[in-house]
Design a protein around this motif. Structure first.
Motif, PDB file in Angstrom:
ATOM      1  N   CYS A  24      -2.960   2.913  -8.612  1.00 59.24           N
ATOM      2  CA  CYS A  24      -2.185   4.271  -8.285  1.00 59.24           C
ATOM      3  C   CYS A  24      -1.509   4.382  -7.254  1.00 59.24           C
ATOM      4  O   CYS A  24      -0.171   4.938  -7.288  1.00 59.24           O
ATOM      5  N   HIS A  25      -1.845   3.703  -6.175  1.00 58.98           N
ATOM      6  CA  HIS A  25      -0.934   3.749  -4.786  1.00 58.98           C
ATOM      7  C   HIS A  25      -0.035   2.602  -4.755  1.00 58.98           C
ATOM      8  O   HIS A  25      -0.300   1.628  -3.791  1.00 58.98           O
ATOM      9  N   VAL A  26       0.926   2.449  -5.656  1.00 58.94           N
ATOM     10  CA  VAL A  26       1.764   1.099  -5.816  1.00 58.94           C
ATOM     11  C   VAL A  26       2.307   0.966  -4.481  1.00 58.94           C
ATOM     12  O   VAL A  26       2.413  -0.081  -3.815  1.00 58.94           O
ATOM     13  N   GLU A  27       2.971   2.072  -4.020  1.00 63.88           N
ATOM     14  CA  GLU A  27       3.837   1.665  -2.837  1.00 63.88           C
ATOM     15  C   GLU A  27       3.076   1.703  -1.631  1.00 63.88           C
ATOM     16  O   GLU A  27       3.639   0.754  -0.862  1.00 63.88           O
ATOM     17  N   ILE A  28       1.915   2.454  -1.443  1.00 59.62           N
ATOM     18  CA  ILE A  28       1.243   2.048  -0.097  1.00 59.62           C
ATOM     19  C   ILE A  28       0.505   0.338  -0.112  1.00 59.62           C
ATOM     20  O   ILE A  28       0.522  -0.173   0.680  1.00 59.62           O
ATOM     21  N   GLU A  29       0.229   0.299  -1.475  1.00 61.56           N
ATOM     22  CA  GLU A  29      -0.509  -1.254  -1.394  1.00 61.56           C
ATOM     23  C   GLU A  29       0.712  -2.148  -1.168  1.00 61.56           C
ATOM     24  O   GLU A  29       0.377  -3.279  -0.295  1.00 61.56           O
ATOM     25  N   ASP A  30       1.965  -2.037  -1.508  1.00 63.73           N
ATOM     26  CA  ASP A  30       2.969  -2.725  -1.276  1.00 63.73           C
ATOM     27  C   ASP A  30       3.433  -3.035   0.152  1.00 63.73           C
ATOM     28  O   ASP A  30       3.544  -4.187   0.531  1.00 63.73           O
TER      29      ASP A  30
END
Length: 578
Positions: A356-362
């Motif tokens: 779900c949190h693609v940008e945050i994980e990146d």
């Protein structure tokens, strides 16, 4: 004449085949005729008769059952077995499966006396919504004599999930045979993790839940319909007090209650759909026991042992803790802990935020915190057990040397942060634990140990050693139980709570058990830094009043053991003093 004998043989064989055919068709027809619930429907759809028999809550029609289950054409016998063609209740109910009402002594209690009502939620307490209630001073409370409510895919003898029952019902031909087979070989369905714990020391160190006292070996095949005495025979060798097979079976039966069957996940009656409500996709309430108390499914392992909570509110311990931030988004447990390649029951323990949190994980993967799990920062206060001690007491109304005094319920201000097997920082709840009357002298672990070194679970532990000198119940096997926590997720903790010389967290708790002593309160402090992890200052802050027949060391050996709760190692977190 020539050929006459041959013709006669042909006619004879034809007659034989016709007779055999008629017999086969008759047998098949009989079984087809017997495979009916016509008698069930005839009786249970008669409201007047149900009332006269004293079971008005068992009135239901075929249309009602189909509507509630969402299974068109479903028959009573498909789920409950019994004889759907019998003309008397006694014959009809022979071999019939039904809800198990488990008493405090482990016996199966009669429905008419202890649950004379439809199986539907009552009262405001969601954790105990499906348990039978008694009214006292205008409020509803769970009936004292009833310990658990179990569904009918459980074995009445062992109280465990019974794959043989499941194959006759949920897994019958034309229903969910493949799913039942998958579940029965899953870690969940076969109770693999718990069954791996054969004794207090084998194959690894002690655990909060204790060993599998009379369970079968861990072979990833569900067989909750039998007991096995091999573990018991090994456990006896570790103890310096008598321990009988009957006592081991008492323990195992109540252990089995906690572990799931098909219906624990997919059956959840409510007042909107009715008593036959099934869920194709289990929701978070069913994962949390479905309103049947704290000793079924994840209320025990999650809210009590680990101390984290997803739903919060009534389901947390103590009640009223904040729910996980994902609850308001209507995200269910299995949306994150999705089904794996093993099929039904192969729910993945590890959930990833990246879905779900693609940008945050990146961004996190490129930051200084790339080796910090999301839950390490976003998990707040931790509830549930704060201490646990195993000692003599009562199990199933009988004396047992293995009473688990775990109801030291309270809150740890913040979890401690430490590294997992792969060097990732995670949130944990450390708890002092001990076991009385241990025979074997055990040395300290020397370093933090993980029960599953490859990372299947992230729960570490540290054996502190064995200790004597108490008035009784010697030796005491002491260890630090360290539980990985991942909920409830919310606003991140402050940087200063980690980036300091020592992590400090305070626990405040209340002992509230039916045995040992009347309720009292206490506290302790946890510190973790470069010189190790230390739980100290364990004390009661209100007086301890013993119950008749109990000694202080039965449930509170910490009063005698002193300042032993220390784990060596470097738990320091890099700190920029500027």
């Amino acid at each position: 004449r020539l050929g006459t004998l041959s013709e006669r043989f042909k006619l004879l064989w034809l007659l034989v085949f016709i007779i055999i055919g008629i017999m086969l068709l008759s047998v098949a027809g009989y079984y087809r005729w017997k495979d009916s619930s016509a008698g069930c429907v005839k009786c249970h759809s008669d409201k007047k008769r149900m009332k006269e028999l004293g079971y008005p809550y068992f009135y239901m029609t075929q249309k009602q059952v189909e509507s509630e289950t969402l299974h068109v054409g479903i028959q009573c016998r498909d789920c409950h077995l019994g004889d759907g063609r019998a003309d008397t209740p006694e014959k009809a109910h022979k071999g019939m499966l039904k809800m198990l009402i488990v008493g405090e002594d482990g016996s199966i209690l009669p429905r008419k006396e202890f649950y004379p009502a439809p199986l539907l939620p009552t009262g405001k307490d969601k954790l105990h919504a499906l348990l039978p209630k008694e009214e006292w001073e205008g409020k509803l409370y769970p009936t004292y004599e009833v310990r658990n409510i179990l569904y009918h895919d459980r074995n009445p003898k062992t109280l465990g999930y019974d794959p043989k029952i499941a194959k006759k019902t949920c897994g019958k031909s034309g229903c969910h045979s493949e799913e039942v087979e998958q579940f029965s070989h899953s870690i969940m369905g076969s109770n693999y993790r718990q069954r791996t714990m054969r004794t207090w020391l084998k194959p690894y160190g002690p655990h909060n839940c204790g060993p599998s006292f009379a369970d079968t070996p861990p072979d990833k095949v569900a067989d909750g319909d039998v007991f096995d005495k091999r573990n018991y025979e090994e456990i006896v060798k570790e103890m310096n007090v008598p321990f009988t097979l009957r006592q081991a079976v008492d323990k195992q039966r109540f252990c089995n209650v906690c572990h799931a069957g098909c219906l624990d996940c997919h059956y959840l009656p409510d007042r909107k759909r009715g008593v036959h409500r099934f869920l194709k996709k289990p929701n978070s309430v069913s994962c949390s026991g479905g309103g049947r108390g704290s000793s079924i499914c994840h209320p025990g392992a999650l809210e009590r042992r680990r101390g984290d909570t997803y739903l919060g509110g009534d389901f947390s311990e103590p009640p009223g803790l904040k729910p996980d931030v994902h609850v308001k988004e209507k995200i269910e447990c299995i949306d994150c802990h999705y089904q794996g390649e093993g099929g039904m029951g192969d729910q993945k323990r590890k959930a990833t935020c990246q879905d779900c949190h693609v940008e945050i994980e990146d961004a996190l993967s490129k930051s200084e915190h790339k080796d910090v799990t999301c839950s390490a920062c976003h998990t707040g206060s931790v509830g549930g057990y704060q201490l646990t001690h195993w000692g003599p007491g009562i199990i199933a109304t009988r004396h047992n040397p293995f009473k688990k005094y775990s109801l030291y319920y309270g809150v740890l201000d913040l979890p401690i942060i430490m590294k997992d097997q792969k060097g990732k920082w995670m949130a944990v709840k450390p708890m002092p634990h001990s076991l009385g009357n241990f025979k074997i002298h055990v040395k300290p672990s020397g370093e933090i140990k993980f029960r599953w070194p490859k990372g299947e679970t992230k729960d570490p532990y540290y054996i502190i050693g064995t200790f004597g000198g108490l008035p009784s119940n010697n030796l005491q096997l002491a260890w630090m139980e360290i539980q990985h926590v991942s909920h409830s997720l919310g606003k991140a903790r402050g940087c200063e709570t980690c980036h300091r010389e020592k992590q400090v967290s305070k626990s405040r708790w209340r002992f509230f058990d039916n045995y040992g002593a009347y309720p009292f309160r206490g506290r302790y402090t946890v510190e973790a830094g470069k010189d190790g992890m230390h739980v100290f200052g364990i004390e009661n802050t209100t007086p301890i009043k013993l119950m008749k027949g109990y000694k202080l060391e039965d449930f509170a050996p910490w009063k005698f053991l002193g300042d032993i709760w220390y784990v060596p190692g470097d738990f320091s977190i890099k700190t920029d003093k500027e």
